[in-house]
Design an enzyme around this catalytic site. Sequence first.
Site, PDB file in Angstrom:
ATOM      1  N   HIS A  82       0.841  -1.205   0.000  1.00  0.00           N
ATOM      2  CA  HIS A  82       0.000   0.000   0.000  1.00  0.00           C
ATOM      3  C   HIS A  82       0.871   1.249   0.000  1.00  0.00           C
ATOM      4  O   HIS A  82       2.079   1.183   0.234  1.00  0.00           O
ATOM      5  CB  HIS A  82      -0.954  -0.016   1.207  1.00  0.00           C
ATOM      6  CG  HIS A  82      -0.263  -0.150   2.530  1.00  0.00           C
ATOM      7  ND1 HIS A  82       0.287  -1.329   2.985  1.00  0.00           N
ATOM      8  CD2 HIS A  82      -0.024   0.757   3.506  1.00  0.00           C
ATOM      9  CE1 HIS A  82       0.817  -1.158   4.171  1.00  0.00           C
ATOM     10  NE2 HIS A  82       0.653   0.111   4.517  1.00  0.00           N
ATOM     11  N   ARG A 141      -3.895  16.237   4.703  1.00  0.00           N
ATOM     12  CA  ARG A 141      -4.418  14.926   5.094  1.00  0.00           C
ATOM     13  C   ARG A 141      -3.695  14.408   6.337  1.00  0.00           C
ATOM     14  O   ARG A 141      -2.471  14.482   6.440  1.00  0.00           O
ATOM     15  CB  ARG A 141      -4.226  13.936   3.930  1.00  0.00           C
ATOM     16  CG  ARG A 141      -4.654  12.541   4.254  1.00  0.00           C
ATOM     17  CD  ARG A 141      -4.574  11.649   3.023  1.00  0.00           C
ATOM     18  NE  ARG A 141      -5.106  10.339   3.334  1.00  0.00           N
ATOM     19  CZ  ARG A 141      -4.375   9.324   3.773  1.00  0.00           C
ATOM     20  NH1 ARG A 141      -3.082   9.454   3.951  1.00  0.00           N
ATOM     21  NH2 ARG A 141      -4.943   8.161   4.047  1.00  0.00           N
TER      22      ARG A 141
HETATM   23  O1  LIG Z   1      -1.327   7.298   5.949  1.00  0.00           O
HETATM   24  C1  LIG Z   1      -1.899   6.328   5.476  1.00  0.00           C
HETATM   25  O2  LIG Z   1      -3.005   6.367   4.976  1.00  0.00           O
HETATM   26  C2  LIG Z   1      -1.185   5.006   5.486  1.00  0.00           C
HETATM   27  C3  LIG Z   1      -0.250   4.848   6.620  1.00  0.00           C
HETATM   28  C4  LIG Z   1       0.632   3.671   6.504  1.00  0.00           C
HETATM   29  O3  LIG Z   1       0.539   2.877   5.620  1.00  0.00           O
HETATM   30  C5  LIG Z   1       1.687   3.474   7.505  1.00  0.00           C
HETATM   31  O4  LIG Z   1       1.891   4.356   8.351  1.00  0.00           O
HETATM   32  O5  LIG Z   1       2.354   2.411   7.456  1.00  0.00           O
HETATM   33 FE   LIG Z   2       1.701   1.083   6.080  1.00  0.00          FE
END
Ligand SMILES: O=C(O)CCC(=O)C(=O)O
Ligand SMILES: [Fe+2]
Length: 429
Positions: A364, A374
């Site tokens: 992701h 955000r």
């Molecule tokens: O900030 C996000 O939406 C994802 C955060 C994320 O994937 C993380 O902190 O590992």
């Molecule tokens: Fe993450």
Amino acid sequence: MGVLAVMGGERVGFWRVDAMVEPPWVGRSAAAVASRVAVRVSWGVGAESGWGRLSIYVIFLQNNPHSLPNSHLLIFNMNPTMETQTQAPNYPLPLDFDNVSTLPDSYVWSTTTLPSDDPCHCTINDRKASLPIIDIGDPSTYDLVRLACEKWGAFQVINHGVPLSLFHETEFQTRRLFSLPTEQKLLVARLPSKVVGYGSARIQAFYTELMWSEGFGMMGSPVEHARKLWPQDHAKFCEVMEQWQAEMKTLCNKIVGKMLGSLGLTHEDDMNWFQPQNGSDQTQCLFHLNSYPVCPDPDRAMGLAPHTDTSLITVVNQFNTGGLQVYQDGAGWVPVEPIEGALVVNVGDLMQIISNGKFKSVLHRALVNSTCHRLATAFFLMPSSNAEVSPLRKLVDSAHPPLYRPVTGREYFQLKVKLFMKALESIRL
Ligand SMILES: O=C(O)CCC(=O)C(=O)O
Ligand SMILES: [Fe+2]
């Protein structure tokens, strides 16, 4: 120990250093140097006309950046040998985002360096694909959970019982922290070897292009750092952060219970290894606040680069602002639709190991936008560092041999720090 500020060229930012710098010359009056430095700081950070025109200076602040004129402060021209002396780590502290009106070159992610050719690629057909939304309060959701973990490695949960008022308080306190001036946030800068404190994402070390984000990590109470940020007024921040973590811990147990249940296992029988053994070594859950400031050129920037989480599972709260994307074979990058009060669950590497590859650790990333700042939080469920992580015994038989060798939580964490996306492969049998 101190903060190094490097100005000039495009890479304007701050590096935290562990090593004491041996200055090439000492003995300048601190006050005299400080007045020059203050001017250079204000030029160096943000003023467009200053980009690339300043010579590079390294400033070593022994105390805090607020007390510049009184600090013991040394300044010297940067030269090639200096870099080796300071052993500056390969990831800078975040930019002073408020003072940048165009995307610096070092923050530009060209499509060729992105893992998928087109960052927003989604055919019309693919658009129909969306992350499953699961009512975790519904006792009959085992199949949905199993399918989501097998196919996506992620899902959204609703009806989880975390009060909406706590979402709002957590958002308020998160915004409060990231709205502080950069030099104040740097008072709690994360050391390169640590996970707690303020800084850029740890995965920055594996990417050449810089990410348009900043973060703050904590494990349990953030009081030590919060006291430095708000000497008189940190109680509420700590209270809210601790409350959120407590809620996340409870929710994680519930979700892991569902995941195991969907494979015919139970939390009680099959997760004993996960609990701290003699009470001395607590689980190492990490809680992270992420901030993605408004970006002048979001299509060419990256908030958080593609990665999988090291955790067993991660619960992400994107505070109703989209940006999170999950990668699915065949569909490419799929945006995670923001839903008020919903939480996103990611399967992490450790869950992929204990499920013997049945559940997949999801790739992701987070994108940025040009209109709103955000915020997101991520709670990483981790075992105690000496717990042994291996494919659960009941999932292994002659037809399903173990896919991974046993590792302790600590060992896997270190492998991830060293090998990043190749860590899982490195323990594959
Ligand atoms: O900030 C996000 O939406 C994802 C955060 C994320 O994937 C993380 O902190 O590992
Ligand atoms: Fe993450």
